[in-house]
Write a protein that holds these residues in place. Structure first.
Motif, short mmCIF file in Angstrom:
data_model
loop_
_atom_site.label_atom_id
_atom_site.label_comp_id
_atom_site.label_asym_id
_atom_site.label_seq_id
_atom_site.Cartn_x
_atom_site.Cartn_y
_atom_site.Cartn_z
N MET A 1 18.75 68.37 45.13
CA MET A 1 18.27 67.77 43.88
C MET A 1 16.75 67.88 43.77
SD MET A 1 20.68 64.36 43.79
CE MET A 1 19.77 63.64 42.43
N LEU A 2 16.05 67.67 44.86
CA LEU A 2 14.59 67.78 44.85
C LEU A 2 14.16 69.21 44.56
CD1 LEU A 2 11.85 66.47 45.30
CD2 LEU A 2 12.10 66.94 47.76
N ALA A 3 14.88 70.17 45.17
CA ALA A 3 14.56 71.58 44.91
C ALA A 3 14.80 71.94 43.45
CB ALA A 3 15.39 72.47 45.83
N GLY A 4 15.91 71.43 42.89
CA GLY A 4 16.21 71.69 41.48
C GLY A 4 15.17 71.09 40.56
N LEU A 5 14.73 69.87 40.87
CA LEU A 5 13.70 69.21 40.06
C LEU A 5 12.39 69.98 40.13
CD1 LEU A 5 12.60 66.88 38.37
CD2 LEU A 5 12.24 65.61 40.51
N THR A 6 12.01 70.39 41.34
CA THR A 6 10.76 71.13 41.52
C THR A 6 10.79 72.45 40.77
OG1 THR A 6 10.45 70.14 43.71
CG2 THR A 6 9.18 72.13 43.21
N LEU A 7 11.91 73.17 40.89
CA LEU A 7 12.04 74.44 40.19
C LEU A 7 11.98 74.25 38.68
CD1 LEU A 7 12.58 77.48 40.26
CD2 LEU A 7 15.04 76.97 40.33
N SER A 8 12.65 73.22 38.19
CA SER A 8 12.65 72.95 36.75
C SER A 8 11.24 72.67 36.25
CB SER A 8 13.55 71.76 36.43
OG SER A 8 14.89 72.01 36.80
N LEU A 9 10.50 71.87 36.99
CA LEU A 9 9.14 71.54 36.59
C LEU A 9 8.25 72.78 36.60
CD1 LEU A 9 8.64 68.13 38.45
CD2 LEU A 9 8.84 68.49 35.99
N LEU A 10 8.45 73.66 37.58
CA LEU A 10 7.67 74.90 37.64
C LEU A 10 8.01 75.82 36.47
CD1 LEU A 10 7.80 75.71 41.47
CD2 LEU A 10 5.82 74.93 40.13
N MET A 11 9.22 75.71 35.96
CA MET A 11 9.63 76.53 34.82
C MET A 11 9.14 75.97 33.48
SD MET A 11 13.58 77.31 35.95
CE MET A 11 13.99 78.15 34.41
N VAL A 12 8.84 74.68 33.45
CA VAL A 12 8.51 74.03 32.18
C VAL A 12 7.03 73.68 32.06
CG1 VAL A 12 8.90 71.96 30.78
CG2 VAL A 12 10.83 73.12 31.85
N VAL A 13 6.49 72.99 33.04
CA VAL A 13 5.14 72.42 32.91
C VAL A 13 4.06 73.45 32.60
CG1 VAL A 13 3.33 71.12 34.09
CG2 VAL A 13 5.72 70.42 34.32
N PRO A 14 4.02 74.62 33.27
CA PRO A 14 2.94 75.57 32.97
C PRO A 14 2.87 75.99 31.51
CG PRO A 14 4.05 76.18 35.00
CD PRO A 14 4.87 75.10 34.37
N PHE A 15 3.99 75.98 30.81
CA PHE A 15 3.99 76.42 29.42
C PHE A 15 3.45 75.35 28.47
CE2 PHE A 15 7.29 79.16 31.36
CZ PHE A 15 6.62 80.37 31.17
N ARG A 16 3.04 74.23 29.05
CA ARG A 16 2.26 73.27 28.25
C ARG A 16 0.93 73.90 27.85
NH1 ARG A 16 -0.63 70.97 25.59
NH2 ARG A 16 -1.08 68.75 25.36
N TRP A 17 0.45 74.85 28.67
CA TRP A 17 -0.83 75.50 28.41
C TRP A 17 -0.71 77.02 28.27
CZ3 TRP A 17 0.02 72.02 32.42
CH2 TRP A 17 -0.49 70.72 32.20
N ILE A 18 0.29 77.62 28.91
CA ILE A 18 0.45 79.07 28.90
C ILE A 18 1.46 79.45 27.81
CG2 ILE A 18 1.17 81.09 30.23
CD1 ILE A 18 0.44 79.50 32.76
#
Length: 231
Positions: free
Chosen positions: A16-33
């Motif tokens: 679950m932690l790995a899934g959450l981390t991966l999801s955040l890496l897929m979403v958060v950067p596009f707040r700026w990119i």
């Protein structure tokens, strides 16, 4: 047995932690990119002809004509500034209409459409719907309304290989989005439910009626000042 249960619990927590981390890496950067590609674009490329060409030109929020932004919200999701990613009133209305034998109409918000277009494959399944809910929540929590709408207006499909407002304006009306008339913006917005079916430059009566309704709804909402809460 006890050690196995502990190991299994530990493994599930790590998963679950790995899934959450991966999801955040897929979403958060596009707040700026700005996303260079989406899953819908990839699907059209893979299933299209060999000469498939992607038409897209990114517009930052400051460059997006607010009349066109309002037209799209009016057509797609009039509760966009108020909800947290899901319009439960629209969902209930759609289910009630379906229970009365009517065709099940869409109740997806702009946030949900961004999640689907960016991250998910085409088609329908419970797994896909679950991932759509998950990514919608992450987008709402990390991007903010203005960024969600900015991304949507740049990745929405408006024709074969045509993505984003600027490309749609140049493709259909041979002009930049900044020069769109209110009616042209309304025609583009009104074609979004079936962007591969409608031709905003040569609208059929049904599309014209939708565009006129769109303009009237914009007036009732109070014009572009209605977008102020997005900031």
């Amino acid at each position: 047995m006890k050690n196995f249960k502990q190991w299994l619990l530990h493994f599930l927590l790590l998963l679950m932690l790995a899934g959450l981390t991966l999801s955040l890496l897929m979403v958060v950067p596009f707040r700026w990119i700005n996303p260079p590609y989406t899953m819908v674009m990839a699907d059209r490329w893979l299933s299209g002809e060999e000469n498939f060409y992607l038409h897209q030109q990114w517009l930052d929020w400051e460059q997006i004509p607010k009349q066109a932004a309002l037209a799209v919200i009016t057509s797609e999701d009039q509760r966009f500034p108020m909800h947290q990613g899901f319009d439960f009133n629209a969902i209930v209305s759609a289910l009630k209409a379906a229970s009365r034998g009517r065709e099940l109409r869409g109740a997806s918000t702009i946030s949900q459409q961004v999640a689907k277009n960016m991250y998910l494959w085409t088609g329908r399944s419970w797994l896909r719907k679950g991932l759509e809910v998950w990514f919608t929540l992450l987008i709402e929590l990390t991007w903010g309304k203005q960024r969600i709408l900015e991304v949507y207006l740049n990745i929405a499909e408006w024709g074969h290989g045509v993505f984003g407002l600027e490309a749609a304006s140049r493709y259909h009306f041979s002009k930049p989005a900044s020069q769109l008339t209110p009616m042209q913006s309304a025609l583009l917005a009104s074609s979004l439910p079936s962007p591969l079916k409608y031709d905003p430059a040569h609208p059929q009566p049904h599309l014209l009626d939708r565009a006129r309704w769109n303009l009237e709804q914009q007036r009732k909402l109070g014009g572009t000042a209605w977008l102020a809460p997005l900031k």
